[in-house]
Design a protein around this motif. Structure first.
Motif, PDB file in Angstrom:
ATOM      1  N   ARG A  64      34.285 -54.717  14.741  1.00 33.13           N
ATOM      2  CA  ARG A  64      34.792 -55.776  15.605  1.00 33.13           C
ATOM      3  C   ARG A  64      36.261 -55.996  15.280  1.00 33.13           C
ATOM      4  NH1 ARG A  64      31.314 -61.144  16.430  1.00 33.13           N
ATOM      5  NH2 ARG A  64      30.089 -59.606  17.577  1.00 33.13           N
ATOM      6  N   GLY A  65      37.045 -56.330  16.293  1.00 36.94           N
ATOM      7  CA  GLY A  65      38.480 -56.530  16.096  1.00 36.94           C
ATOM      8  C   GLY A  65      39.267 -55.360  16.667  1.00 36.94           C
ATOM      9  N   TYR A  66      40.591 -55.562  16.755  1.00 40.12           N
ATOM     10  CA  TYR A  66      41.465 -54.615  17.456  1.00 40.12           C
ATOM     11  C   TYR A  66      42.224 -53.737  16.454  1.00 40.12           C
ATOM     12  CZ  TYR A  66      40.389 -58.196  20.910  1.00 40.12           C
ATOM     13  OH  TYR A  66      39.738 -59.095  21.717  1.00 40.12           O
ATOM     14  N   PHE A  67      41.483 -52.926  15.727  1.00 37.72           N
ATOM     15  CA  PHE A  67      42.048 -52.143  14.628  1.00 37.72           C
ATOM     16  C   PHE A  67      42.269 -50.689  15.047  1.00 37.72           C
ATOM     17  CE2 PHE A  67      39.746 -55.657  12.752  1.00 37.72           C
ATOM     18  CZ  PHE A  67      40.618 -56.109  11.771  1.00 37.72           C
ATOM     19  N   ILE A  68      43.390 -50.110  14.602  1.00 36.21           N
ATOM     20  CA  ILE A  68      43.695 -48.701  14.852  1.00 36.21           C
ATOM     21  C   ILE A  68      44.329 -48.113  13.600  1.00 36.21           C
ATOM     22  CG2 ILE A  68      46.012 -49.068  15.787  1.00 36.21           C
ATOM     23  CD1 ILE A  68      43.892 -46.757  17.694  1.00 36.21           C
ATOM     24  N   GLU A  69      44.078 -46.856  13.355  1.00 32.66           N
ATOM     25  CA  GLU A  69      44.639 -46.194  12.178  1.00 32.66           C
ATOM     26  C   GLU A  69      46.146 -45.980  12.332  1.00 32.66           C
ATOM     27  OE1 GLU A  69      40.816 -43.321  11.093  1.00 32.66           O
ATOM     28  OE2 GLU A  69      42.397 -42.626  12.464  1.00 32.66           O
ATOM     29  N   PRO A  70      46.902 -45.983  11.240  1.00 32.97           N
ATOM     30  CA  PRO A  70      48.293 -45.555  11.335  1.00 32.97           C
ATOM     31  C   PRO A  70      48.335 -44.104  11.787  1.00 32.97           C
ATOM     32  CG  PRO A  70      47.633 -45.778   9.037  1.00 32.97           C
ATOM     33  CD  PRO A  70      46.513 -46.313   9.860  1.00 32.97           C
ATOM     34  N   THR A  71      49.242 -43.797  12.680  1.00 30.32           N
ATOM     35  CA  THR A  71      49.195 -42.530  13.398  1.00 30.32           C
ATOM     36  C   THR A  71      50.541 -41.814  13.307  1.00 30.32           C
ATOM     37  OG1 THR A  71      47.546 -43.430  14.920  1.00 30.32           O
ATOM     38  CG2 THR A  71      48.766 -41.487  15.665  1.00 30.32           C
ATOM     39  N   LEU A  72      50.483 -40.517  13.032  1.00 30.35           N
ATOM     40  CA  LEU A  72      51.697 -39.698  12.950  1.00 30.35           C
ATOM     41  C   LEU A  72      51.598 -38.517  13.905  1.00 30.35           C
ATOM     42  CD1 LEU A  72      54.400 -38.881  11.599  1.00 30.35           C
ATOM     43  CD2 LEU A  72      53.037 -37.561   9.951  1.00 30.35           C
ATOM     44  N   PHE A  73      52.606 -38.387  14.762  1.00 31.20           N
ATOM     45  CA  PHE A  73      52.786 -37.200  15.582  1.00 31.20           C
ATOM     46  C   PHE A  73      53.971 -36.404  15.041  1.00 31.20           C
ATOM     47  CE2 PHE A  73      50.496 -39.778  18.758  1.00 31.20           C
ATOM     48  CZ  PHE A  73      49.559 -38.840  19.190  1.00 31.20           C
ATOM     49  N   ALA A  74      53.800 -35.090  14.972  1.00 39.98           N
ATOM     50  CA  ALA A  74      54.872 -34.206  14.505  1.00 39.98           C
ATOM     51  C   ALA A  74      55.277 -33.252  15.628  1.00 39.98           C
ATOM     52  CB  ALA A  74      54.406 -33.433  13.280  1.00 39.98           C
ATOM     53  N   ASN A  75      56.441 -32.584  15.408  1.00 44.63           N
ATOM     54  CA  ASN A  75      56.984 -31.671  16.421  1.00 44.63           C
ATOM     55  C   ASN A  75      57.062 -32.353  17.781  1.00 44.63           C
ATOM     56  OD1 ASN A  75      57.442 -29.171  14.913  1.00 44.63           O
ATOM     57  ND2 ASN A  75      55.209 -29.171  14.627  1.00 44.63           N
ATOM     58  N   VAL A  76      57.562 -33.566  17.762  1.00 39.74           N
ATOM     59  CA  VAL A  76      57.658 -34.361  18.987  1.00 39.74           C
ATOM     60  C   VAL A  76      58.921 -33.973  19.747  1.00 39.74           C
ATOM     61  CG1 VAL A  76      57.887 -36.686  19.927  1.00 39.74           C
ATOM     62  CG2 VAL A  76      56.377 -36.277  17.975  1.00 39.74           C
ATOM     63  N   ASP A  77      58.763 -33.755  21.039  1.00 40.89           N
ATOM     64  CA  ASP A  77      59.897 -33.531  21.940  1.00 40.89           C
ATOM     65  C   ASP A  77      60.500 -34.901  22.254  1.00 40.89           C
ATOM     66  OD1 ASP A  77      61.600 -33.163  24.131  1.00 40.89           O
ATOM     67  OD2 ASP A  77      60.273 -31.729  25.118  1.00 40.89           O
ATOM     68  N   ASN A  78      61.778 -35.067  21.997  1.00 37.13           N
ATOM     69  CA  ASN A  78      62.396 -36.385  22.181  1.00 37.13           C
ATOM     70  C   ASN A  78      62.404 -36.840  23.630  1.00 37.13           C
ATOM     71  OD1 ASN A  78      63.771 -38.671  20.876  1.00 37.13           O
ATOM     72  ND2 ASN A  78      65.515 -38.069  22.154  1.00 37.13           N
ATOM     73  N   THR A  79      62.170 -35.927  24.574  1.00 39.29           N
ATOM     74  CA  THR A  79      62.115 -36.351  25.980  1.00 39.29           C
ATOM     75  C   THR A  79      60.716 -36.761  26.410  1.00 39.29           C
ATOM     76  OG1 THR A  79      61.707 -34.092  26.794  1.00 39.29           O
ATOM     77  CG2 THR A  79      64.015 -34.776  26.526  1.00 39.29           C
ATOM     78  N   SER A  80      59.721 -36.641  25.540  1.00 38.72           N
ATOM     79  CA  SER A  80      58.343 -36.995  25.890  1.00 38.72           C
ATOM     80  C   SER A  80      58.158 -38.509  25.954  1.00 38.72           C
ATOM     81  CB  SER A  80      57.371 -36.394  24.879  1.00 38.72           C
ATOM     82  OG  SER A  80      57.559 -36.981  23.598  1.00 38.72           O
ATOM     83  N   ARG A  81      57.079 -38.947  26.562  1.00 35.48           N
ATOM     84  CA  ARG A  81      56.830 -40.381  26.721  1.00 35.48           C
ATOM     85  C   ARG A  81      56.672 -41.080  25.368  1.00 35.48           C
ATOM     86  NH1 ARG A  81      52.042 -42.109  30.006  1.00 35.48           N
ATOM     87  NH2 ARG A  81      53.007 -44.149  29.688  1.00 35.48           N
ATOM     88  N   ILE A  82      55.979 -40.427  24.422  1.00 37.82           N
ATOM     89  CA  ILE A  82      55.760 -41.118  23.146  1.00 37.82           C
ATOM     90  C   ILE A  82      57.061 -41.285  22.374  1.00 37.82           C
ATOM     91  CG2 ILE A  82      53.340 -40.467  22.946  1.00 37.82           C
ATOM     92  CD1 ILE A  82      54.247 -38.364  20.841  1.00 37.82           C
ATOM     93  N   ALA A  83      58.073 -40.474  22.690  1.00 32.27           N
ATOM     94  CA  ALA A  83      59.373 -40.615  22.031  1.00 32.27           C
ATOM     95  C   ALA A  83      60.318 -41.531  22.792  1.00 32.27           C
ATOM     96  CB  ALA A  83      60.025 -39.243  21.854  1.00 32.27           C
ATOM     97  N   GLN A  84      60.074 -41.718  24.076  1.00 29.78           N
ATOM     98  CA  GLN A  84      61.007 -42.478  24.906  1.00 29.78           C
ATOM     99  C   GLN A  84      60.531 -43.892  25.223  1.00 29.78           C
ATOM    100  OE1 GLN A  84      64.193 -41.690  26.199  1.00 29.78           O
ATOM    101  NE2 GLN A  84      64.042 -40.115  24.612  1.00 29.78           N
ATOM    102  N   GLU A  85      59.224 -44.142  25.172  1.00 27.26           N
ATOM    103  CA  GLU A  85      58.700 -45.450  25.573  1.00 27.26           C
ATOM    104  C   GLU A  85      58.212 -46.228  24.360  1.00 27.26           C
ATOM    105  OE1 GLU A  85      55.871 -45.014  28.750  1.00 27.26           O
ATOM    106  OE2 GLU A  85      57.146 -43.579  29.814  1.00 27.26           O
ATOM    107  N   GLU A  86      58.352 -47.548  24.440  1.00 22.61           N
ATOM    108  CA  GLU A  86      57.966 -48.416  23.325  1.00 22.61           C
ATOM    109  C   GLU A  86      56.442 -48.545  23.275  1.00 22.61           C
ATOM    110  OE1 GLU A  86      59.735 -52.458  21.419  1.00 22.61           O
ATOM    111  OE2 GLU A  86      59.185 -52.579  23.533  1.00 22.61           O
ATOM    112  N   ILE A  87      55.845 -48.079  22.194  1.00 21.88           N
ATOM    113  CA  ILE A  87      54.390 -48.108  22.044  1.00 21.88           C
ATOM    114  C   ILE A  87      53.926 -49.447  21.486  1.00 21.88           C
ATOM    115  CG2 ILE A  87      52.421 -47.026  20.884  1.00 21.88           C
ATOM    116  CD1 ILE A  87      54.031 -44.381  20.956  1.00 21.88           C
ATOM    117  N   PHE A  88      54.692 -50.015  20.557  1.00 22.89           N
ATOM    118  CA  PHE A  88      54.393 -51.311  19.951  1.00 22.89           C
ATOM    119  C   PHE A  88      53.075 -51.258  19.179  1.00 22.89           C
ATOM    120  CE2 PHE A  88      55.265 -56.041  20.230  1.00 22.89           C
ATOM    121  CZ  PHE A  88      56.593 -55.924  19.869  1.00 22.89           C
ATOM    122  N   GLY A  89      52.993 -50.299  18.311  1.00 23.88           N
ATOM    123  CA  GLY A  89      51.832 -50.139  17.448  1.00 23.88           C
ATOM    124  C   GLY A  89      52.207 -49.226  16.291  1.00 23.88           C
TER     125      GLY A  89
END
Length: 490
Positions: A368-393
């Motif tokens: 119960r509750g809004y828990f998520i693991e700390p998450t790491l993405f590697a080899n990220v393209d800086n033009t991708s959405r995860i690199a350009q948009e604010e995830i806030f997590g």
């Protein structure tokens, strides 16, 4: 009405308008849900559009005909300091409210809110040192004066991640400048603004100078659109900031906007891998990653990319996830269900464009509750959405670069420009790179912030600055006066 344990508010079912606690014109209530348990922990009054109009009329009357704007600055400062003294012993309540509403760590909540109150003392000090009337050389008359006068009625709109510190700072600068203010807290975190309003009442701030109208977004938009509002001071998403800027632009109302970020940390070759891993893994989890200035992009030399990714993953896997009130917890929940779903949607997006190194799942031991693991993405393209948009997590993107010049290019390849960092043992290099990063703040070796200094963003991270003496200027208009002799009282 229901309130979290440790929080005592006299009139949670009322709005504060014109110096009195009044019932909203509808019977609706805001419902606050604990992100730890998914249970309702509080209710407060909910203002509607008509309440917004009444609050604006009250603030307008207090500004146009009341004593507050005409008071000598010293009297306003003294009255504001009384407000702060009423807030100081309530730091524990503020901490409890924050933990209950957004799941902020209890171990961090106390020092955080004590620090926020200390910041208010500093803002009062800036006002004491501020020269509200300056004598300037002029060829236009015998005497040239620049008078700094209050901008008028200020709508102060604060977000849910740092509801007390951000709202209190907005109120502080507005009041000390001589403005009247309407507090519109986030509907998820209204409790802190009640404590600010109670402090204003206890300190004897004149009626209409401070008003409180918790509300959902439709009524909030109605407040922004009211022509009686001279300035909007907003902290929140860039999307909402664009709407506010367009509304203010239609009538040339003033606005200060502190918006989103996608801040980069550049790792230089002289910074050790293990130190970088520990710093980045334990930064992205601060407030569960829900910080506008968060270092969410790490730009690393390509030849060190894999070893740094492995080291960060190792650090992330050590992080203890749990309920906010557990002193051993290092990563608490996200603030609300929709935020959890937002973060999960970005993680799914990231799996299509980058390498998921660790994390990415809800925690298996928390049912119960809004828990998520700390998450790491590697080899990220800086033009991708995860690199350009604010995830806030708690999601970190690792982006490889060829050299220092490429790292600076990548850091600046963003619509945002709020914060940044240079991880290096060379302060000269940190300064040189900082001057080339297009952001409102840059720190060496970490997420460094000082609310006694100006804070705000370049590009789509905002307009204007809060913090430091510069925060006062955002609530003032300058008036040039050319006269034949110096007034006797100056």
């Amino acid at each position: 009405m229901l309130l979290p344990q440790g929080v005592s508010i006299a009139h949670p079912d009322k709005l504060y308008i014109g110096g009195t606690w009044v019932a909203p014109q509808s019977s609706r209530q805001l419902e606050i849900v604990s992100p730890n348990t998914e249970q309702v922990v509080a209710h407060t009054a909910e203002a509607g559009p008509q309440d917004m109009d009444v609050a604006v009329a009250s603030a307008r009357e207090a500004f146009d005909h009341g004593p507050w704007p005409q008071m000598p600055p010293g009297e306003r400062i003294a009255a504001f300091r009384k407000m702060v003294e009423h807030m100081r012993p309530r730091a524990g309540e503020l901490a409890a409210a924050w933990t209950a509403q957004v799941g902020g760590l209890a171990s961090f909540a106390g020092p955080m809110h004590q620090g926020s109150i200390a910041t208010l003392d500093g803002i009062a000090g800036f006002a004491e040192a501020f020269e509200f009337v300056e004598h300037r050389p002029t060829i236009g008359a015998e005497v040239g004066l620049i008078a700094y006068e209050p901008v008028g009625v200020v709508a102060a709109i604060a977000p849910w991640n740092g509801p007390f510190g951000i709202m209190a700072n907005k109120v502080a600068y507005a009041l000390l400048a001589g403005c009247t203010v309407i507090m519109k807290p986030s509907p998820e975190t209204p409790l802190e603004a009640y404590i600010i309003a109670e402090a204003a009442e206890a300190a004897g701030i004149p009626p209409g100078v401070v008003n409180l109208v918790p509300a959902e977004r439709e009524a909030s938009d109605h407040l922004v659109c009211n022509h009686g509002v001279d300035k909007v001071s907003f902290t929140g998403s860039t999307l909402a900031g664009k709407r506010i800027a367009s509304v203010c632009g239609e009538r040339i109302a003033r606005c200060t906007l502190e918006l989103g970020g996608k801040s980069a940390a550049i790792i230089r070759d002289d910074f050790p891998t293990e130190a970088a891993a520990g710093l980045l893994a334990n930064t992205i989890t601060i407030m569960s990653g829900q910080v506008c200035a968060m270092l969410s992009r790490a730009i690393v030399p390509r030849r060190r990319h894999d070893e740094i990714a492995d080291a960060i993953a190792g650090e992330m896997q050590k992080i203890r996830i749990g309920h906010s009130d557990d002193p051993e917890t290092q990563l608490g929940p996200l603030a609300m269900k929709r935020q959890l779903e937002r973060v999960e949607s970005y993680i799914e997006e990231g799996k299509q464009t980058a390498d998921l190194v660790t994390g990415g799942n809800r925690t298996s031991h928390m049912n119960r509750g809004y828990f998520i693991e700390p998450t790491l993405f590697a080899n990220v393209d800086n033009t991708s959405r995860i690199a350009q948009e604010e995830i806030f997590g708690p999601v970190l993107c690792l982006i490889p670069c060829e050299d220092e010049e490429d790292a600076i290019r990548i850091a600046n390849e963003s619509n945002y420009g709020l914060n940044g960092s240079v991880l290096t043992q060379d302060a000269e290099a940190a300064y040189r790179i900082a001057r080339r990063i297009r952001s409102g703040a840059v720190g060496q070796n970490g997420l460094r912030m000082d609310f006694g200094l100006p804070f705000g963003g370049f590009k789509q991270s905002g307009i204007g600055r809060e913090g430091g003496p510069e925060g006062l200027l955002g609530c003032l208009e300058s008036k040039t006066i050319l006269i034949d002799a110096m007034p006797g009282h100056l």
